[in-house]
Write a protein that holds these residues in place. Structure first.
Motif, PDB file in Angstrom:
ATOM      1  N   GLY A 256       0.707  -1.332   0.162  1.00 43.17           N
ATOM      2  CA  GLY A 256      -0.371  -0.318   0.191  1.00 43.17           C
ATOM      3  C   GLY A 256       0.405   0.927   0.115  1.00 43.17           C
ATOM      4  N   ASP A 257       0.850   2.287   0.633  1.00 42.47           N
ATOM      5  CA  ASP A 257       1.416   3.472   0.991  1.00 42.47           C
ATOM      6  C   ASP A 257       2.580   2.958   1.546  1.00 42.47           C
ATOM      7  OD1 ASP A 257      -0.232   4.976  -0.623  1.00 42.47           O
ATOM      8  OD2 ASP A 257      -1.229   5.394   1.458  1.00 42.47           O
ATOM      9  N   GLY A 258       3.189   1.687   2.351  1.00 35.51           N
ATOM     10  CA  GLY A 258       4.207   1.227   3.631  1.00 35.51           C
ATOM     11  C   GLY A 258       4.880   0.798   2.675  1.00 35.51           C
ATOM     12  N   PHE A 259       5.407  -0.449   4.156  1.00 38.76           N
ATOM     13  CA  PHE A 259       6.065  -1.480   3.883  1.00 38.76           C
ATOM     14  C   PHE A 259       5.807  -2.406   4.529  1.00 38.76           C
ATOM     15  CE2 PHE A 259       8.231   2.322   1.741  1.00 38.76           C
ATOM     16  CZ  PHE A 259       8.851   2.246   0.379  1.00 38.76           C
ATOM     17  N   ASN A 260       6.887  -3.313   4.506  1.00 35.63           N
ATOM     18  CA  ASN A 260       5.982  -4.899   5.191  1.00 35.63           C
ATOM     19  C   ASN A 260       7.843  -5.097   5.463  1.00 35.63           C
ATOM     20  OD1 ASN A 260       3.251  -4.834   5.937  1.00 35.63           O
ATOM     21  ND2 ASN A 260       3.043  -6.200   4.304  1.00 35.63           N
ATOM     22  N   ILE A 261       7.992  -4.676   6.875  1.00 29.95           N
ATOM     23  CA  ILE A 261       9.640  -5.610   7.469  1.00 29.95           C
ATOM     24  C   ILE A 261       9.658  -6.915   7.915  1.00 29.95           C
ATOM     25  CG2 ILE A 261      11.739  -4.208   8.114  1.00 29.95           C
ATOM     26  CD1 ILE A 261      10.403  -2.398   6.262  1.00 29.95           C
ATOM     27  N   ALA A 262      11.174  -7.079   7.574  1.00 31.14           N
ATOM     28  CA  ALA A 262      11.370  -8.656   7.936  1.00 31.14           C
ATOM     29  C   ALA A 262      12.757  -8.306   9.103  1.00 31.14           C
ATOM     30  CB  ALA A 262      10.884  -9.540   7.737  1.00 31.14           C
ATOM     31  N   VAL A 263      11.847  -7.975  10.108  1.00 29.32           N
ATOM     32  CA  VAL A 263      13.923  -8.419  10.894  1.00 29.32           C
ATOM     33  C   VAL A 263      14.395  -9.801  11.660  1.00 29.32           C
ATOM     34  CG1 VAL A 263      13.848  -5.718  11.169  1.00 29.32           C
ATOM     35  CG2 VAL A 263      13.116  -7.041  12.720  1.00 29.32           C
ATOM     36  N   ARG A 264      14.782 -10.092  11.513  1.00 26.74           N
ATOM     37  CA  ARG A 264      16.019 -10.724  13.068  1.00 26.74           C
ATOM     38  C   ARG A 264      16.210 -10.269  14.026  1.00 26.74           C
ATOM     39  NH1 ARG A 264      21.238 -12.386  13.461  1.00 26.74           N
ATOM     40  NH2 ARG A 264      21.762 -11.787  11.799  1.00 26.74           N
ATOM     41  N   LEU A 265      15.835 -10.865  15.732  1.00 28.58           N
ATOM     42  CA  LEU A 265      16.405 -10.382  16.138  1.00 28.58           C
ATOM     43  C   LEU A 265      17.690 -10.600  16.487  1.00 28.58           C
ATOM     44  CD1 LEU A 265      13.419 -10.474  18.928  1.00 28.58           C
ATOM     45  CD2 LEU A 265      14.189  -8.817  17.179  1.00 28.58           C
ATOM     46  N   LEU A 266      17.980  -9.543  17.184  1.00 25.46           N
ATOM     47  CA  LEU A 266      19.933 -10.168  17.222  1.00 25.46           C
ATOM     48  C   LEU A 266      20.432 -10.785  18.264  1.00 25.46           C
ATOM     49  CD1 LEU A 266      21.451  -7.247  15.532  1.00 25.46           C
ATOM     50  CD2 LEU A 266      21.529  -9.206  14.564  1.00 25.46           C
ATOM     51  N   THR A 267      19.276 -10.700  19.735  1.00 23.73           N
ATOM     52  CA  THR A 267      19.106 -11.586  21.125  1.00 23.73           C
ATOM     53  C   THR A 267      17.724 -11.772  21.145  1.00 23.73           C
ATOM     54  OG1 THR A 267      20.715  -9.959  22.068  1.00 23.73           O
ATOM     55  CG2 THR A 267      19.289 -10.883  23.861  1.00 23.73           C
ATOM     56  N   PRO A 268      17.616 -13.215  21.095  1.00 25.85           N
ATOM     57  CA  PRO A 268      16.182 -13.973  21.148  1.00 25.85           C
ATOM     58  C   PRO A 268      15.323 -12.852  21.710  1.00 25.85           C
ATOM     59  CG  PRO A 268      17.299 -15.305  20.981  1.00 25.85           C
ATOM     60  CD  PRO A 268      18.137 -13.912  21.581  1.00 25.85           C
ATOM     61  N   LEU A 269      13.800 -12.884  21.386  1.00 29.50           N
ATOM     62  CA  LEU A 269      13.101 -12.186  22.945  1.00 29.50           C
ATOM     63  C   LEU A 269      12.360 -12.922  24.033  1.00 29.50           C
ATOM     64  CD1 LEU A 269       9.758 -10.317  20.560  1.00 29.50           C
ATOM     65  CD2 LEU A 269      11.832  -9.363  21.826  1.00 29.50           C
ATOM     66  N   PHE A 270      12.653 -14.787  23.497  1.00 32.51           N
ATOM     67  CA  PHE A 270      12.305 -15.787  24.836  1.00 32.51           C
ATOM     68  C   PHE A 270      13.649 -16.418  24.595  1.00 32.51           C
ATOM     69  CE2 PHE A 270       8.205 -14.282  22.385  1.00 32.51           C
ATOM     70  CZ  PHE A 270       7.868 -13.185  23.374  1.00 32.51           C
ATOM     71  N   PRO A 271      14.249 -16.393  25.537  1.00 28.57           N
ATOM     72  CA  PRO A 271      15.466 -17.505  25.876  1.00 28.57           C
ATOM     73  C   PRO A 271      14.935 -18.551  25.962  1.00 28.57           C
ATOM     74  CG  PRO A 271      15.782 -15.390  26.814  1.00 28.57           C
ATOM     75  CD  PRO A 271      14.434 -15.265  26.681  1.00 28.57           C
ATOM     76  N   ASP A 272      16.192 -19.604  24.841  1.00 29.91           N
ATOM     77  CA  ASP A 272      15.505 -21.531  25.517  1.00 29.91           C
ATOM     78  C   ASP A 272      15.896 -21.478  26.631  1.00 29.91           C
ATOM     79  OD1 ASP A 272      14.274 -23.568  24.835  1.00 29.91           O
ATOM     80  OD2 ASP A 272      17.269 -23.767  23.149  1.00 29.91           O
ATOM     81  N   PRO A 273      14.609 -22.633  27.508  1.00 33.50           N
ATOM     82  CA  PRO A 273      15.124 -22.069  28.930  1.00 33.50           C
ATOM     83  C   PRO A 273      15.793 -23.396  29.239  1.00 33.50           C
ATOM     84  CG  PRO A 273      12.885 -23.504  28.598  1.00 33.50           C
ATOM     85  CD  PRO A 273      13.708 -22.021  26.870  1.00 33.50           C
ATOM     86  N   ALA A 274      16.454 -24.021  28.318  1.00 36.13           N
ATOM     87  CA  ALA A 274      17.401 -25.217  28.476  1.00 36.13           C
ATOM     88  C   ALA A 274      18.007 -25.332  29.169  1.00 36.13           C
ATOM     89  CB  ALA A 274      19.003 -24.870  26.913  1.00 36.13           C
TER      90      ALA A 274
END
Length: 105
Positions: free
Chosen positions: A87-105
């Protein structure tokens, strides 16, 4: 492509995502500009913006989570991996450099 009986061709879609996505609309701020998420996962997010960003660009995002009658901001560092006009803008995909939810391993 996969061929079936009668030489009919079907596309086979493979899921390459490392983390489950959640369709959630959150307000966010990117270097002072506003946007809104389409979805997010522990390792990335997809958002709508009025402006475009260069592939590979590093961004500082502030996600705004509603909670207990106030907005809870979460600052993230991300790298642009895809930009598509919408439309009048853009859809942007980004990779987070630090995960939002760390793996609870």
């Amino acid at each position: 492509m996969q061929t079936t009986a009668g030489d009919e061709k079907k596309a086979v879609v493979l899921e390459h995502r490392a983390a489950q996505r959640f369709g959630v609309a959150l307000r966010l701020t990117i270097d002072g500009d506003e946007g809104a998420t389409h979805d997010l996962s522990a390792t990335g997010l997809y958002f709508q913006s009025e402006r475009s960003y260069e592939l590979g660009a590093s961004l500082e995002l502030v996600l705004e989570f509603p909670g207990a009658g106030r907005i809870l901001p979460l600052t993230c560092e991300a790298q642009v991996v895809r930009v598509t006009p919408a439309g009048d803008g853009f859809n942007i995909a980004v990779r987070l450099l630090t995960p939002l939810f760390p793996d609870p391993a």
